[in-house]
Design a protein around this motif. Sequence first.
Motif, PDB file in Angstrom:
ATOM      1  N   ALA A 160      42.252  53.239  10.534  1.00  0.00           N
ATOM      2  CA  ALA A 160      43.404  52.896   9.700  1.00  0.00           C
ATOM      3  C   ALA A 160      44.656  52.718  10.554  1.00  0.00           C
ATOM      4  O   ALA A 160      45.476  51.832  10.297  1.00  0.00           O
ATOM      5  CB  ALA A 160      43.639  53.986   8.651  1.00  0.00           C
ATOM      6  N   LEU A 161      44.802  53.552  11.571  1.00  0.00           N
ATOM      7  CA  LEU A 161      45.954  53.432  12.474  1.00  0.00           C
ATOM      8  C   LEU A 161      45.938  52.085  13.194  1.00  0.00           C
ATOM      9  O   LEU A 161      46.965  51.416  13.301  1.00  0.00           O
ATOM     10  CB  LEU A 161      45.951  54.568  13.494  1.00  0.00           C
ATOM     11  N   ALA A 162      44.758  51.681  13.682  1.00  0.00           N
ATOM     12  CA  ALA A 162      44.643  50.402  14.390  1.00  0.00           C
ATOM     13  C   ALA A 162      45.022  49.239  13.474  1.00  0.00           C
ATOM     14  O   ALA A 162      45.788  48.352  13.858  1.00  0.00           O
ATOM     15  CB  ALA A 162      43.223  50.223  14.919  1.00  0.00           C
ATOM     16  N   LEU A 163      44.506  49.243  12.247  1.00  0.00           N
ATOM     17  CA  LEU A 163      44.808  48.166  11.301  1.00  0.00           C
ATOM     18  C   LEU A 163      46.271  48.211  10.867  1.00  0.00           C
ATOM     19  O   LEU A 163      46.914  47.168  10.686  1.00  0.00           O
ATOM     20  CB  LEU A 163      43.891  48.276  10.080  1.00  0.00           C
ATOM     21  N   TYR A 164      46.802  49.412  10.691  1.00  0.00           N
ATOM     22  CA  TYR A 164      48.216  49.589  10.334  1.00  0.00           C
ATOM     23  C   TYR A 164      49.114  48.980  11.412  1.00  0.00           C
ATOM     24  O   TYR A 164      50.070  48.258  11.106  1.00  0.00           O
ATOM     25  CB  TYR A 164      48.494  51.085  10.170  1.00  0.00           C
ATOM     26  N   LEU A 165      48.795  49.249  12.675  1.00  0.00           N
ATOM     27  CA  LEU A 165      49.585  48.704  13.776  1.00  0.00           C
ATOM     28  C   LEU A 165      49.471  47.187  13.840  1.00  0.00           C
ATOM     29  O   LEU A 165      50.450  46.493  14.130  1.00  0.00           O
ATOM     30  CB  LEU A 165      49.135  49.330  15.094  1.00  0.00           C
ATOM     31  N   ASP A 166      48.273  46.665  13.565  1.00  0.00           N
ATOM     32  CA  ASP A 166      48.104  45.207  13.521  1.00  0.00           C
ATOM     33  C   ASP A 166      49.007  44.607  12.455  1.00  0.00           C
ATOM     34  O   ASP A 166      49.699  43.607  12.696  1.00  0.00           O
ATOM     35  CB  ASP A 166      46.648  44.848  13.207  1.00  0.00           C
ATOM     36  N   PHE A 167      49.005  45.211  11.274  1.00  0.00           N
ATOM     37  CA  PHE A 167      49.797  44.695  10.150  1.00  0.00           C
ATOM     38  C   PHE A 167      51.288  44.780  10.444  1.00  0.00           C
ATOM     39  O   PHE A 167      52.030  43.804  10.266  1.00  0.00           O
ATOM     40  CB  PHE A 167      49.466  45.491   8.891  1.00  0.00           C
ATOM     41  N   ILE A 168      51.725  45.943  10.895  1.00  0.00           N
ATOM     42  CA  ILE A 168      53.149  46.171  11.149  1.00  0.00           C
ATOM     43  C   ILE A 168      53.691  45.231  12.214  1.00  0.00           C
ATOM     44  O   ILE A 168      54.771  44.630  12.061  1.00  0.00           O
ATOM     45  CB  ILE A 168      53.382  47.644  11.562  1.00  0.00           C
ATOM     46  N   ASN A 169      52.946  45.077  13.292  1.00  0.00           N
ATOM     47  CA  ASN A 169      53.419  44.212  14.376  1.00  0.00           C
ATOM     48  C   ASN A 169      53.408  42.747  13.958  1.00  0.00           C
ATOM     49  O   ASN A 169      54.333  42.001  14.299  1.00  0.00           O
ATOM     50  CB  ASN A 169      52.574  44.429  15.624  1.00  0.00           C
ATOM     51  N   MET A 170      52.396  42.332  13.217  1.00  0.00           N
ATOM     52  CA  MET A 170      52.378  40.963  12.723  1.00  0.00           C
ATOM     53  C   MET A 170      53.564  40.723  11.788  1.00  0.00           C
ATOM     54  O   MET A 170      54.223  39.681  11.839  1.00  0.00           O
ATOM     55  CB  MET A 170      51.062  40.686  11.976  1.00  0.00           C
ATOM     56  N   PHE A 171      53.855  41.703  10.950  1.00  0.00           N
ATOM     57  CA  PHE A 171      54.991  41.610  10.028  1.00  0.00           C
ATOM     58  C   PHE A 171      56.303  41.442  10.784  1.00  0.00           C
ATOM     59  O   PHE A 171      57.139  40.599  10.435  1.00  0.00           O
ATOM     60  CB  PHE A 171      55.042  42.864   9.158  1.00  0.00           C
ATOM     61  N   LEU A 172      56.492  42.212  11.834  1.00  0.00           N
ATOM     62  CA  LEU A 172      57.741  42.141  12.599  1.00  0.00           C
ATOM     63  C   LEU A 172      57.929  40.772  13.241  1.00  0.00           C
ATOM     64  O   LEU A 172      59.038  40.225  13.247  1.00  0.00           O
ATOM     65  CB  LEU A 172      57.763  43.231  13.670  1.00  0.00           C
ATOM     66  N   PHE A 173      56.847  40.220  13.787  1.00  0.00           N
ATOM     67  CA  PHE A 173      56.960  38.901  14.416  1.00  0.00           C
ATOM     68  C   PHE A 173      57.177  37.801  13.369  1.00  0.00           C
ATOM     69  O   PHE A 173      57.964  36.873  13.594  1.00  0.00           O
ATOM     70  CB  PHE A 173      55.713  38.603  15.251  1.00  0.00           C
TER      71      PHE A 173
END
Length: 227
Positions: A202-215
């Motif tokens: 969940a942490l890995a997917l959360y980081l993927d989502f958050i970073n994609m959102f920021l960009f």
Amino acid sequence: MTVSYASQTEIVRGFLARTYSWMSAGLALTAGVAYMTAQNEGFAMQVSQLYLPLVLLQFGLVMGLSFLAPRLNSVMAGMLFIVYAAVTGLTFSSLLYVYSPDAVISAFLSTAGAFGLMSAVGYFTKRDLSGMGQFFLFALLGLFVAMIVNLFMGSGLLAMLISGVGVLLFAGLTAYDTQKLKALALSGISGEDAERAAVHGALALYLDFINMFLFILRFFGIGGSDD
């Protein structure tokens, strides 16, 4: 003992359901904390004054979860993940002052759509993505270096290029991580190990989502920031 295709599908779906539930809870907590913080100007001001310590705390928590996961029980891992999501919400509250509500909402919906699509790609593709792990690692390092360089250059064109590469990179990582989690579920992991792995996934997917959102937010923020 041979496990039927139907049983394999059920095992994978059960494991991914727990993983995505954790990720969704983390995202919901981050969004809720960010919104509530931004609504309270006095508290938001205090958070802004503690921004650097909070960022360092974020870094410490994510490093702890990433590297100590095999030694943590599922309860402790879950608690650290929730704390990390809440602290991220505090730091993200500043985004609601920098970008317009329309930009934030548009970026979130776009991220959700892209994330869902790439998760489906990772789940259903027959192609083995495991060999791309080293490529993603070097791409992340290159992206980080480019971002550091642009702090000094201040190039709008380079910033746009970095954002585009960042979106593509984390979209690819979403597919990669999803396939890796699917393979993990099929490996026969169960019990406490499965619960701990679900939090880590969940942490890995959360980081993927958050970073994609920021960009993506950088694209939607053009001409839409609150000055």
